[in-house]
Design an enzyme around this catalytic site. Structure first.
Site, short mmCIF file in Angstrom:
data_model
loop_
_atom_site.label_atom_id
_atom_site.label_comp_id
_atom_site.label_asym_id
_atom_site.label_seq_id
_atom_site.Cartn_x
_atom_site.Cartn_y
_atom_site.Cartn_z
N GLU A 203 18.00 3.52 39.88
CA GLU A 203 17.37 3.28 38.58
C GLU A 203 18.02 4.21 37.58
O GLU A 203 17.93 5.44 37.70
CB GLU A 203 15.86 3.53 38.65
CG GLU A 203 15.17 3.09 37.37
CD GLU A 203 13.66 3.22 37.43
OE1 GLU A 203 13.16 4.27 37.88
OE2 GLU A 203 12.98 2.26 37.02
N TYR B 224 18.33 0.11 29.95
CA TYR B 224 17.73 0.35 31.27
C TYR B 224 18.49 -0.49 32.29
O TYR B 224 18.83 -1.64 32.01
CB TYR B 224 16.25 -0.09 31.26
CG TYR B 224 15.62 -0.08 32.63
CD1 TYR B 224 14.94 1.04 33.10
CD2 TYR B 224 15.73 -1.19 33.47
CE1 TYR B 224 14.38 1.06 34.36
CE2 TYR B 224 15.17 -1.19 34.74
CZ TYR B 224 14.49 -0.06 35.18
OH TYR B 224 13.95 -0.04 36.43
#
Ligand code: GDP
Ligand code: MN
Length: 397
Positions: free
Chosen positions: A206, A118
């Site tokens: 993101e 991530y």
């Protein structure tokens, strides 16, 4: 302004960030052509059909599917385009899918295991620095990671004046447990990603997941990009990426009318001039026990036309049970604004079914109050801030 995955990846790619290659398609014929083109360019034998909507969690909702033949590309695209896709981030009825991205399959088997990470880049308003948040736990809901295993989320703060230093990029690659070529690739990836974030004037990147492929390449499989609206004048090509179908229709209409409007969950509509006063008005509504239905800054010119437009926009929200008008007459005179409110009210006839509480302060405030009180309309005047908020609560009871 939010972008679709395919648009976000276009921007990333233009700054040298490696991404899972893909082509947008608006129907299943285009999807098959896109798949053929991808194979010509990348040699991929499998493809992923990815719904393009402004919401995450598409995979879980059935909006990301692997296709192992051109027939499957066609049938999956046909079923995904036009569907109402429900994910944890969409409204309960889902969001309509208008297009898909046909992407190369990047989870192919090879020398080493694939790994999902991530990574996000955003502003830490507390420290005034940019930060890179990253985790070994990619591909899943980051909120769950934050809740269950917060020690697996790392942050690297970057001074915007100095920029990302080489040791910081290496530290990130190290904390992600990488070595050898994957380590070098991650350093390149992070460096390019941070540069892209700055140069594109974004407020959020993101990337979940960032993938380490089985041949140790690092690339963005997903991309959530939020651009800073206030910098769009510097990026005309990005401004054209806006997809109005994905945005709140009331907010779109308000923007077209030059009003600064943000839809919220409460039942008290607010019409205020100036962002600071709008924020404190919302605070006061809350303090008095209410919940604001919106943020609305009408700006400096609160004439009858503008007030009417603002009323109409506020009233489009069916939750609104009362409207609080809180306007400071500095350059604009309060009696003018009061006349504007009375005129708007008259023009709108039956359209206004909820009580209106008006507080006007500043130049000619007294005259304004007289005007409102003598209008014979269901408008309640107030002079003090707290008094106005309390009157809102009274009418709600
Ligand atoms: P999201 O569900 O909206 O976050 O969409 P993502 O772009 O993150 O994709 C969801 C999931 O689909 C990923 O976490 C992967 O597990 C899977 N996925 C994405 N691309 C590929 C691919 O090229 N091949 C395979 N096999 N799976 C993929
Ligand atoms: Mn994702």
């Amino acid at each position: 302004m939010n972008l679709h995955e395919y648009q976000g990846k276009e921007i990333l790619s233009s700054f040298g960030v490696r991404v899972q290659r893909g082509i947008v398609a608006h129907n299943h014929k285009q999807a098959v052509d896109a798949a053929k083109q991808l194979t010509a360019e990348t040699g991929t034998g499998w493809w992923v059909v990815k719904a393009q909507i402004h919401a995450g969690g598409r995979g879980k909702g059935g909006g990301v599917k692997l296709a192992k033949s051109l027939d499957e590309v066609e049938s999956l695209s046909e079923s995904i385009i036009g569907m109402m896709l429900k994910t944890p981030q969409t409204p309960p009825q889902g969001k309509k899918v208008n297009q898909v991205m046909i992407a190369e399959d990047v989870y192919y088997p090879g020398e080493s295991e694939t790994a999902e990470f991530y990574m996000s880049v955003l502003l830490n308003r507390g420290t005034g620095k940019n930060m890179i948040m990253y985790s070994t736990e990619g591909g899943m809901d980051i909120e769950t990671v934050a809740e269950k295993t917060p020690h697996l989320i790392f942050t690297e703060e970057v001074d915007p004046l100095i920029g990302l230093l080489p040791f910081q990029a290496r530290k990130i690659a190290f904390n992600l447990g990488l070595s050898g070529n994957a380590f070098k690739e991650m350093v390149k990836f992070v460096t390019a990603l941070y540069n892209a974030y700055i140069k594109s004037d974004s407020s959020l990147f993101e990337i979940n997941p960032v993938l380490k492929t089985s041949d140790d390449k690092i690339l963005a499989v997903d991309a959530k990009v939020t651009l800073d609206d206030n910098a769009l004048f510097r990026h005309k090509d990005y401004a054209e990426m806006r997809d109005l179908r994905e945005e709140n229709p009331i907010e779109v209409e308000a923007r077209a009318a030059g009003l600064n409007y943000v839809d919220l969950d409460g039942n008290v509509g607010c019409m205020v001039n100036g962002a600071g006063l709008a924020m404190s008005t919302m605070d006061l509504i809350k303090q008095a026990g209410g919940e604001p239905a919106n943020f609305l800054d009408v700006g400096g010119t609160a004439d009858a036309k503008r007030v009417e437009t603002a009323f109409r926009i506020i009233l489009k929200d069916p939750n609104v049970k009362a409207i609080l008008v809180n306007i400071f007459g500095g350059i604009v005179r309060c009696d003018r604004v009061a006349q504007g409110i009375v005129d708007a009210y008259t023009n709108m006839g039956d359209a206004i079914k909820v009580p209106i509480i008006v507080r006007l302060q500043g130049t000619n405030a007294e005259e304004a109050k007289v005007l409102i009180d003598n209008s014979g309309m269901k408008i309640i005047s107030a002079m003090e801030f707290k008094e106005a908020a309390d009157k809102v609560q009274e009418v709600l009871k």
